[in-house]
Design an enzyme around this catalytic site. Sequence first.
Site, PDB file in Angstrom:
ATOM      1  N   GLY A   5       2.661   2.285  10.661  1.00  0.00           N
ATOM      2  CA  GLY A   5       3.622   3.368  10.468  1.00  0.00           C
ATOM      3  C   GLY A   5       4.384   3.754  11.727  1.00  0.00           C
ATOM      4  O   GLY A   5       5.075   4.778  11.758  1.00  0.00           O
ATOM      5  N   HIS A  15      -9.432   1.145   4.890  1.00  0.00           N
ATOM      6  CA  HIS A  15      -8.184   1.417   5.609  1.00  0.00           C
ATOM      7  C   HIS A  15      -8.447   2.424   6.731  1.00  0.00           C
ATOM      8  O   HIS A  15      -9.249   3.353   6.575  1.00  0.00           O
ATOM      9  CB  HIS A  15      -7.138   1.969   4.640  1.00  0.00           C
ATOM     10  CG  HIS A  15      -5.767   1.974   5.243  1.00  0.00           C
ATOM     11  ND1 HIS A  15      -5.362   2.944   6.134  1.00  0.00           N
ATOM     12  CD2 HIS A  15      -4.729   1.114   5.114  1.00  0.00           C
ATOM     13  CE1 HIS A  15      -4.120   2.665   6.526  1.00  0.00           C
ATOM     14  NE2 HIS A  15      -3.706   1.574   5.923  1.00  0.00           N
ATOM     15  N   ASN A  27       0.862  -1.188   0.000  1.00  0.00           N
ATOM     16  CA  ASN A  27       0.000   0.000   0.000  1.00  0.00           C
ATOM     17  C   ASN A  27       0.897   1.237   0.000  1.00  0.00           C
ATOM     18  O   ASN A  27       1.464   1.589   1.016  1.00  0.00           O
ATOM     19  CB  ASN A  27      -0.879  -0.042   1.273  1.00  0.00           C
ATOM     20  CG  ASN A  27      -1.714   1.213   1.436  1.00  0.00           C
ATOM     21  OD1 ASN A  27      -1.830   2.029   0.524  1.00  0.00           O
ATOM     22  ND2 ASN A  27      -2.300   1.362   2.622  1.00  0.00           N
ATOM     23  N   GLU A  61      -6.846   4.847   7.747  1.00  0.00           N
ATOM     24  CA  GLU A  61      -6.610   6.263   7.404  1.00  0.00           C
ATOM     25  C   GLU A  61      -7.831   6.858   6.707  1.00  0.00           C
ATOM     26  O   GLU A  61      -8.192   8.014   6.940  1.00  0.00           O
ATOM     27  CB  GLU A  61      -5.348   6.379   6.539  1.00  0.00           C
ATOM     28  CG  GLU A  61      -4.095   6.197   7.383  1.00  0.00           C
ATOM     29  CD  GLU A  61      -2.901   5.615   6.642  1.00  0.00           C
ATOM     30  OE1 GLU A  61      -2.899   5.584   5.403  1.00  0.00           O
ATOM     31  OE2 GLU A  61      -1.964   5.161   7.344  1.00  0.00           O
ATOM     32  N   SER A  85       3.561  -2.141  10.242  1.00  0.00           N
ATOM     33  CA  SER A  85       5.019  -2.198  10.396  1.00  0.00           C
ATOM     34  C   SER A  85       5.615  -3.561  10.028  1.00  0.00           C
ATOM     35  O   SER A  85       6.571  -4.019  10.656  1.00  0.00           O
ATOM     36  CB  SER A  85       5.418  -1.802  11.826  1.00  0.00           C
ATOM     37  OG  SER A  85       4.994  -0.475  12.108  1.00  0.00           O
ATOM     38  N   GLU A 144      -5.226  -4.779  10.763  1.00  0.00           N
ATOM     39  CA  GLU A 144      -4.210  -3.744  10.932  1.00  0.00           C
ATOM     40  C   GLU A 144      -4.494  -2.943  12.205  1.00  0.00           C
ATOM     41  O   GLU A 144      -5.288  -1.989  12.171  1.00  0.00           O
ATOM     42  CB  GLU A 144      -4.231  -2.784   9.749  1.00  0.00           C
ATOM     43  CG  GLU A 144      -3.905  -3.429   8.429  1.00  0.00           C
ATOM     44  CD  GLU A 144      -3.354  -2.408   7.439  1.00  0.00           C
ATOM     45  OE1 GLU A 144      -2.265  -2.646   6.917  1.00  0.00           O
ATOM     46  OE2 GLU A 144      -3.990  -1.364   7.233  1.00  0.00           O
ATOM     47  N   LYS A 164       0.066   4.269  -0.359  1.00  0.00           N
ATOM     48  CA  LYS A 164      -0.570   5.480   0.187  1.00  0.00           C
ATOM     49  C   LYS A 164      -0.301   6.671  -0.752  1.00  0.00           C
ATOM     50  O   LYS A 164      -0.254   6.487  -1.962  1.00  0.00           O
ATOM     51  CB  LYS A 164      -0.096   5.732   1.618  1.00  0.00           C
ATOM     52  CG  LYS A 164      -0.240   4.478   2.495  1.00  0.00           C
ATOM     53  CD  LYS A 164       0.001   4.704   3.953  1.00  0.00           C
ATOM     54  CE  LYS A 164      -0.140   3.375   4.694  1.00  0.00           C
ATOM     55  NZ  LYS A 164      -0.020   3.495   6.138  1.00  0.00           N
TER      56      LYS A 164
HETATM   57  P1  PGA Z   1       2.919   0.294   7.605  1.00  0.00           P
HETATM   58  O1  PGA Z   1       1.454   0.534   7.006  1.00  0.00           O
HETATM   59  O2  PGA Z   1       3.405  -1.006   7.020  1.00  0.00           O
HETATM   60  O3  PGA Z   1       3.715   1.479   7.177  1.00  0.00           O
HETATM   61  O4  PGA Z   1       2.765   0.190   9.084  1.00  0.00           O
HETATM   62  C1  PGA Z   1       0.549  -0.519   6.815  1.00  0.00           C
HETATM   63  C2  PGA Z   1      -0.742   0.006   6.250  1.00  0.00           C
HETATM   64  O5  PGA Z   1      -1.171   1.103   6.618  1.00  0.00           O
HETATM   65  O6  PGA Z   1      -1.386  -0.673   5.419  1.00  0.00           O
END
Ligand code: PGA
Length: 250
Positions: free
Chosen positions: A170, A92, A13, A94, A209, A164, A15
């Site tokens: 992140g 997601h 992803n 976000e 992560s 997640e 983003k």
């Molecule tokens: P990350 O993000 O691997 O940077 O933690 C995962 C995601 O948001 O799908």
Amino acid sequence: MSHKNIDFLIAGNWKLNGDKRLFNEFVGLFDSEIKGVDVVVCPPYVLLNDNKELEFAVGAQNVSEHVGGAYTGEVSAEMLADAGCEYVIIGHSERREYQKEDNALINSKVKRAIDGGLLPILCIGESEDVRANGELFSFLAEQISSALDGLDSNSLANVAVAYEPIWAIGTGNTATTEQVQEVHSFVRGLLVELDSEVGQGMRLLYGGSVKPSNAGELFALNDVNGALVGGASLQAQTFYEICQQASDKR
Ligand code: PGA
């Protein structure tokens, strides 16, 4: 329940990151199939075009709940499929937070995606507060049941679920293997309740992560059938290593 008979799904992803140059690096590095692993790269919309001949699948990070019409800025499932897209990330955290997407909207998007010929990667996951308040399982159960409400067995079979935990996205703080195992077993149980046969075969991804240094132990867990990778999917070589580790666990 074992994951051994299900191909892994590793989705990157991007983003709001990446460009044509980065995409071409992936095309160069992923020049042959990775055994036992479906690899998906989800770049921003503008990079999704005519990607049908690649050794990896491409996915979108969002899709409209509408078929078409006066919805400025939206992109439909059919348009994505027409551009060579196979998968779409839906729900997601976000988007739930910044675009205020709720479970009902996410349910519409999941149905629309399937009707338009896409495979949804449905994201679920709790905040630190939800976990601290002892509401983890009821929260996840609600996210699953509302997002998948009204799907028949054929539709359900198209869905992958990505767990997640928001506090692990992140942040560098991956959930422990115990935490991941606990939630994945729980979610598998929910999916099996929805459909005893299809629920066994739906892919359950972990996200938060994921990186080459922790991917192997995550992929060794029961009911972990892949990963949704954010930060570590922005470097072709790093993402490739994660995909290789998934292949090694098959
Ligand atoms: P990350 O993000 O691997 O940077 O933690 C995962 C995601 O948001 O799908």
